[in-house]
Design an enzyme around this catalytic site. Structure first.
Site, short mmCIF file in Angstrom:
data_model
loop_
_atom_site.label_atom_id
_atom_site.label_comp_id
_atom_site.label_asym_id
_atom_site.label_seq_id
_atom_site.Cartn_x
_atom_site.Cartn_y
_atom_site.Cartn_z
N ASP A 11 31.43 39.92 40.43
CA ASP A 11 30.30 40.85 40.40
C ASP A 11 28.98 40.08 40.25
OD1 ASP A 11 29.00 43.26 40.40
OD2 ASP A 11 29.63 43.87 38.40
N HIS A 28 26.21 37.72 48.78
CA HIS A 28 27.63 37.70 49.17
C HIS A 28 27.98 36.35 49.81
CE1 HIS A 28 27.76 41.81 48.02
NE2 HIS A 28 27.12 42.29 49.07
N ARG A 62 28.58 51.86 50.18
CA ARG A 62 27.39 51.02 50.39
C ARG A 62 26.83 51.23 51.79
NH1 ARG A 62 27.76 45.68 46.80
NH2 ARG A 62 28.66 46.71 45.01
N LEU A 122 49.19 27.66 45.22
CA LEU A 122 48.41 28.78 44.70
C LEU A 122 48.62 29.99 45.60
CD1 LEU A 122 46.10 29.79 42.74
CD2 LEU A 122 44.49 29.16 44.54
N LEU A 185 36.71 47.95 34.29
CA LEU A 185 37.74 47.45 35.21
C LEU A 185 37.57 47.96 36.63
CD1 LEU A 185 40.83 47.58 32.84
CD2 LEU A 185 39.53 45.58 33.56
N SER A 186 36.80 49.04 36.81
CA SER A 186 36.46 49.51 38.16
C SER A 186 37.67 49.63 39.09
CB SER A 186 35.40 48.60 38.79
OG SER A 186 34.26 48.55 37.97
C1 FPP Z 1 29.93 42.54 43.84
O1 FPP Z 1 28.59 42.18 43.79
C2 FPP Z 1 30.59 41.82 44.93
C3 FPP Z 1 31.14 42.42 46.02
C4 FPP Z 1 31.13 43.86 46.22
C5 FPP Z 1 31.73 41.63 47.11
C6 FPP Z 1 32.39 40.36 46.72
C7 FPP Z 1 32.46 39.51 47.91
C8 FPP Z 1 32.38 38.17 47.95
C9 FPP Z 1 32.31 37.32 46.76
C10 FPP Z 1 32.33 37.43 49.22
C11 FPP Z 1 33.27 37.86 50.24
C12 FPP Z 1 34.68 37.60 49.92
C13 FPP Z 1 35.56 37.13 50.82
C14 FPP Z 1 37.00 37.11 50.51
C15 FPP Z 1 35.11 36.63 52.10
P1 FPP Z 1 27.49 43.32 43.91
O2 FPP Z 1 27.02 43.36 45.29
O3 FPP Z 1 28.04 44.61 43.38
O4 FPP Z 1 26.40 42.77 42.94
P2 FPP Z 1 25.34 43.62 42.11
O5 FPP Z 1 26.14 44.46 41.13
O6 FPP Z 1 24.53 42.55 41.42
O7 FPP Z 1 24.55 44.43 43.08
#
Ligand code: FPP
Length: 243
Positions: A11, A28, A62, A122, A185-186
């Site tokens: 997150d 991201h 989103r 892994l 935990l969402s």
């Molecule tokens: C939460 O941050 C993160 C996500 C919804 C996406 C997680 C994705 C990645 C780490 C990269 C892509 C993964 C792969 C496997 C290619 P947020 O956008 O909710 O952050 P915020 O709460 O600060 O807005």
């Protein structure tokens, strides 16, 4: 493989991007760098299964441009990292719904699953279009169908049976990390987390690296896991002396 199973709720990508004055998708993108580093470092830290929450079933809410970027990143990740994952003995599998994942991303994901199927160092599980409640409902449907066909006695539906249906032969997570300071935990691995240790860090996911995983794991190793029992030394003493 009997090392640890660690789950990560990645997150804070959006906040990281905002802090840098960049659009959200750059967060991201930076998050993929963190994922790569953590995957590289995890086996040497005793982790044999790593489940990461990359896209929740709620993330469809989103804006479509952000959703599109996330699936583009997934596709690129699978394409670009496949050779390294293979070389490092990483087996990639997906958990969640497959039917809503855009076709080109799904193709790369499935090719990566196929190509890395023999990885033994892994097990990297990508939770994409994932909802724990959905997974529990799916397992329940499967058992209900067996009952309907007369292949299963309803009384035989025990926590153990449901557990096998939901988890297969994947060990339960020992430790869950959530970045960016949120403490919830969402809808992530709700069944599997019954006895997991939880760890929350204010670090934003794009700032998280394998060294931060090492710090988290050293805290984990100091915790006493009791699984509902009493600590060994107290269990050994007579009741009066133990109070
Ligand atoms: C939460 O941050 C993160 C996500 C919804 C996406 C997680 C994705 C990645 C780490 C990269 C892509 C993964 C792969 C496997 C290619 P947020 O956008 O909710 O952050 P915020 O709460 O600060 O807005």
């Amino acid at each position: 493989m009997n090392g640890m199973h660690v789950g990560i709720i990645m997150d804070g990508n959006g906040r990281w991007a905002r802090g840098q004055g960049k659009p959200r998708w750059r967060g991201h993108l930076a998050g993929v760098d963190s994922l790569r580093d953590v995957v590289r470092g995890a086996p040497d830290l005793g982790v044999t299964t790593l489940t990461v929450y990359a896209f929740s079933a709620d993330n469809w809410k989103r804006p479509p441009t952000e959703v599109g970027r996330l699936f583009w990143l997934l596709r690129e990740y699978c394409l670009r990292e496949r050779a390294e994952l293979l070389e490092n003995g990483v087996r990639v599998t997906h958990i969640g719904r497959r039917d809503r994942i855009p076709r080109s991303a799904l193709r790369q994901l499935e090719e990566t699953e196929h190509a890395t199927a023999r990885g033994r160092r892994l097990h990297l599980r990508l939770a994409i279009d994932y909802s724990a409640r959905w997974a529990i409902a799916e397992a329940t449907h499967a058992l209900a169908r067996k009952v309907k066909r007369g292949q299963l006695d309803p009384n035989a539906i025990t926590p153990d049976l449901l557990h096998r249906r939901i988890c297969g032969n994947v060990p339960e997570p020992d430790f869950i990390i959530r970045t960016a300071g949120e403490q919830r935990l969402s809808d992530f691995l709700l069944w599997e987390l019954a006895y997991a240790e939880l760890y929350f860090t204010p670090l934003l996911w794009p700032d998280f690296r394998r060294g931060d995983l090492a710090v988290a794991l050293s805290e984990y190793r100091q915790r006493e896991r009791r699984f509902g029992a009493v600590p060994a030394e107290r269990a050994a003493k007579p009741e009066a002396a133990a109070s």
